[in-house]
Every structure is written in structure tokens, then in C-alpha cells.
Motif scaffolding. Structure first.
Motif, PDB file in Angstrom:
ATOM      1  N   ALA A   6     -22.869  34.338 -22.312  1.00 56.73           N
ATOM      2  CA  ALA A   6     -22.277  34.232 -23.739  1.00 56.73           C
ATOM      3  C   ALA A   6     -20.720  33.467 -23.476  1.00 56.73           C
ATOM      4  N   ALA A   7     -20.795  32.334 -24.115  1.00 56.11           N
ATOM      5  CA  ALA A   7     -19.147  31.610 -23.855  1.00 56.11           C
ATOM      6  C   ALA A   7     -18.933  31.278 -25.431  1.00 56.11           C
ATOM      7  N   LEU A   8     -17.907  31.885 -25.893  1.00 54.59           N
ATOM      8  CA  LEU A   8     -17.640  31.605 -27.121  1.00 54.59           C
ATOM      9  C   LEU A   8     -16.122  31.518 -27.246  1.00 54.59           C
ATOM     10  N   SER A   9     -15.575  30.769 -28.385  1.00 54.87           N
ATOM     11  CA  SER A   9     -14.294  30.499 -28.731  1.00 54.87           C
ATOM     12  C   SER A   9     -13.949  31.747 -29.705  1.00 54.87           C
ATOM     13  N   VAL A  10     -12.659  32.496 -29.200  1.00 55.96           N
ATOM     14  CA  VAL A  10     -12.442  33.742 -29.873  1.00 55.96           C
ATOM     15  C   VAL A  10     -10.858  34.098 -30.162  1.00 55.96           C
ATOM     16  N   SER A  11     -10.639  34.684 -31.374  1.00 59.33           N
ATOM     17  CA  SER A  11      -9.590  35.040 -31.316  1.00 59.33           C
ATOM     18  C   SER A  11      -8.645  36.155 -30.392  1.00 59.33           C
ATOM     19  N   VAL A  12      -7.465  36.297 -30.411  1.00 57.21           N
ATOM     20  CA  VAL A  12      -7.189  37.337 -29.687  1.00 57.21           C
ATOM     21  C   VAL A  12      -7.600  38.674 -30.382  1.00 57.21           C
ATOM     22  N   ASP A  13      -8.016  38.802 -31.626  1.00 55.45           N
ATOM     23  CA  ASP A  13      -8.239  39.941 -32.226  1.00 55.45           C
ATOM     24  C   ASP A  13      -9.765  40.175 -32.227  1.00 55.45           C
ATOM     25  N   GLY A  14     -10.656  39.263 -31.574  1.00 53.98           N
ATOM     26  CA  GLY A  14     -11.924  39.337 -31.324  1.00 53.98           C
ATOM     27  C   GLY A  14     -12.812  38.752 -32.454  1.00 53.98           C
ATOM     28  N   PHE A  15     -12.261  37.523 -32.961  1.00 53.92           N
ATOM     29  CA  PHE A  15     -13.070  37.142 -33.975  1.00 53.92           C
ATOM     30  C   PHE A  15     -13.608  35.709 -33.556  1.00 53.92           C
ATOM     31  N   ILE A  16     -14.976  35.431 -33.809  1.00 50.93           N
ATOM     32  CA  ILE A  16     -15.425  34.040 -33.719  1.00 50.93           C
ATOM     33  C   ILE A  16     -15.514  33.133 -34.910  1.00 50.93           C
ATOM     34  N   THR A  17     -15.170  33.784 -35.796  1.00 46.56           N
ATOM     35  CA  THR A  17     -15.015  32.787 -37.133  1.00 46.56           C
ATOM     36  C   THR A  17     -13.749  33.667 -37.715  1.00 46.56           C
ATOM     37  N   GLY A  18     -13.268  32.779 -38.784  1.00 49.74           N
ATOM     38  CA  GLY A  18     -12.508  33.379 -39.814  1.00 49.74           C
ATOM     39  C   GLY A  18     -13.160  33.826 -40.922  1.00 49.74           C
ATOM     40  N   ARG A  19     -12.514  34.111 -42.035  1.00 50.73           N
ATOM     41  CA  ARG A  19     -13.112  34.572 -43.237  1.00 50.73           C
ATOM     42  C   ARG A  19     -13.903  33.498 -43.973  1.00 50.73           C
ATOM     43  N   ASP A  20     -15.320  33.900 -44.505  1.00 48.83           N
ATOM     44  CA  ASP A  20     -15.932  33.117 -45.245  1.00 48.83           C
ATOM     45  C   ASP A  20     -16.394  31.781 -44.510  1.00 48.83           C
ATOM     46  N   PRO A  21     -16.962  32.241 -43.433  1.00 44.31           N
ATOM     47  CA  PRO A  21     -17.702  31.140 -42.563  1.00 44.31           C
ATOM     48  C   PRO A  21     -18.930  30.515 -43.455  1.00 44.31           C
ATOM     49  N   GLY A  22     -19.641  29.398 -43.199  1.00 46.71           N
ATOM     50  CA  GLY A  22     -21.054  29.159 -43.785  1.00 46.71           C
ATOM     51  C   GLY A  22     -21.146  27.936 -43.860  1.00 46.71           C
TER      52      GLY A  22
END
Ligand SMILES: NC(=O)c1ccc[n+]([C@@H]2O[C@H](COP(=O)([O-])OP(=O)(O)OC[C@H]3O[C@@H](n4cnc5c(N)ncnc54)[C@H](OP(=O)(O)O)[C@@H]3O)[C@@H](O)[C@H]2O)c1
Length: 196
Positions: A6-22
């Protein structure tokens, strides 16, 4: 033997998207997570149009070259518009994990309904290469089932505050070994091995 990664781009607070992806909205207000793909001068040897910093290109291409198949959760599939065909990797086929049937049938796409089935089918299609997981729900399901070998956080120095999580709730602790840490412009690549 195929590894599950599992290799994903992630924020320091653990999110792989921001608000309201789609669909049509990408990662929502978290698009900054993908900036490092396009902010360097070293072209990827695997993904057309990606221009990374030199250290990021080394890490990214080494991982991308290992992928023989991608396993995406239904949210990633829907948000990316893959019901119209296509796959995240230029050469690897796509296995989708969903409780619901496929809305469309396309070459290089297989629908599965349990994580065990998804990983089994993926390994059959991987041609001896590795299985790349896409989506926090899928990563968490595979971790719970004891099916993940390696985790890479492409950690971007931002606190997004909200979004979809890389890791959802797990029933117990999972220990990791650190394999490699590569600092690069706009991202730090943190590579872990899951201890099982
Ligand atoms: N930052 C990055 O590098 C990166 C990489 C990949 C994806 N993303 C983004 O991440 C977002 C999606 O992440 P996510 O965590 O919300 O979702 P996800 O993992 O893509 O999909 C979750 C869905 O997959 C299905 N699923 C998960 N576990 C299952 C199981 N054990 N059995 C059967 N079905 C199962 C369920 O679909 P149903 O129950 O609805 O059928 C579940 O709602 C997308 O917006 C995508 O663009 C970011």
C-alpha cells in the motif's frame, strides 16, 4: 512471490484526500497531496507526464515498476471514473473490491466482493509482480485480514484537517519495521514492512 503493498500520498494528519473528493473533483480540497508528482524535472520512466524531483523519481519508479496489478476500493473506482474503463497503472490490470456488482464491464477490470478473493485474483493476474492497494477502506480490510506486506507513506507536509483516511479503525495493534526513509522536495517517503 508477489508482495502486497500500500503506497499512498498522505497528509501528516493521515488523510489521503481532502474534503469532498469525487468524480471530477479529484481529491477534493486535498489536491496538494499529488503536487510532488509534477513539481520536479525528472520524468517518470513508468508514468507519462509525471515530472518528479530526482529522489522522488527513484522511489516512485522503483515502486511503480514492481506493480503487476492494482486493487482499488469501490470509492476509488467511482471517484476516478473507471466505470468508463481504464486503470490507475499504465500496464497493470485493475481488481475492484465492492459489495455491489460492477456497473460496467471492461477489459483489464475484475470485480470481487471479499478482500481474500481480491488478493487471490490479483496475485493470479500479477504475473509474479506485486499487488498495489488503492484506497483507505481496502488498505484497512487487507491489514485486518493479515494480507499486507509493505506500507509506503508518501507523506506531504500539510495538515488537511479532514478527508478520507489512509487507515481506518483496526481491531488490534500491527507492528512495523522501518525499511527506508527518503526526504525529497515537498514529500518524505516512509517505507515500512508489516511484521506478521
Ligand atoms: N492519496 C492517494 O495516494 C490516493 C490513492 C488512492 C485513492 N485515493 C482516494 O481515496 C478515496 C477513496 O478511499 P476510501 O478509503 O474512501 O475508499 P476505498 O478503499 O477506495 O473504497 C471503499 C469501498 O470499497 C469496498 N470495500 C472495502 N472493503 C471491502 C470488503 N472487505 N469487502 C467488500 N467491499 C469492500 C466498499 O464498497 P461498497 O460497500 O460501496 O461496495 C467500501 O465502501 C478516493 O477519493 C480516491 O481518489 C487517494
Amino acid at each position: 512471490m508477489s508482495k502486497v503493498l500500500a503506497a499512498l500520498s498522505v497528509s501528516v494528519d493521515g488523510f489521503i484526500t481532502g474534503r469532498d473528493p469525487g468524480l471530477g473533483r479529484g481529491l477534493g480540497d486535498g489536491g496538494v497531496l499529488f503536487d510532488w508528482y509534477f513539481s520536479g524535472d525528472t520524468p517518470s520512466q513508468v508514468f507519462d507526464g509525471f515530472n518528479l524531483s530526482e529522489p522522488s523519481a527513484r522511489v516512485f519508479d522503483a515502486l511503480a515498476a514492481r506493480d503487476g496489478v492494482s486493487v482499488a476500493g469501490r470509492n476509488t473506482y467511482d471517484d476516478s471514473g473507471w466505470d468508463q474503463g481504464g486503470a490507475p497503472h499504465p500496464t497493470a490490470p485493475l481488481v475492484v473490491l465492492s459489495h455491489r456488482p460492477a456497473p460496467a464491464h471492461h477489459d483489464r477490470q475484475t470485480f470481487t466482493s471479499t478482500i481474500e478473493e481480491a488478493i487471490t485474483v490479483a496475485k493470479e493476474q500479477a504475473g509474479g509482480k506485486d499487488v498495489g492497494l488503492m484506497g483507505g477502506g481496502v488498505v484497512t480490510a487487507a491489514l485486518e485480514a493479515g494480507l499486507v506486506d509493505e506500507i509506503v507513506l508518501h507523506q506531504v507536509p500539510v495538515l488537511l484537517g479532514s478527508g478520507r483516511r489512509f487507515f481506518n479503525e483496526l481491531p488490534e495493534h500491527i507492528s512495523l519495521d522501518i525499511v527506508d526513509v527518503v526526504p525529497a522536495p515537498g514529500v518524505t517517503h516512509l517505507h515500512y514492512r508489516v511484521i506478521r
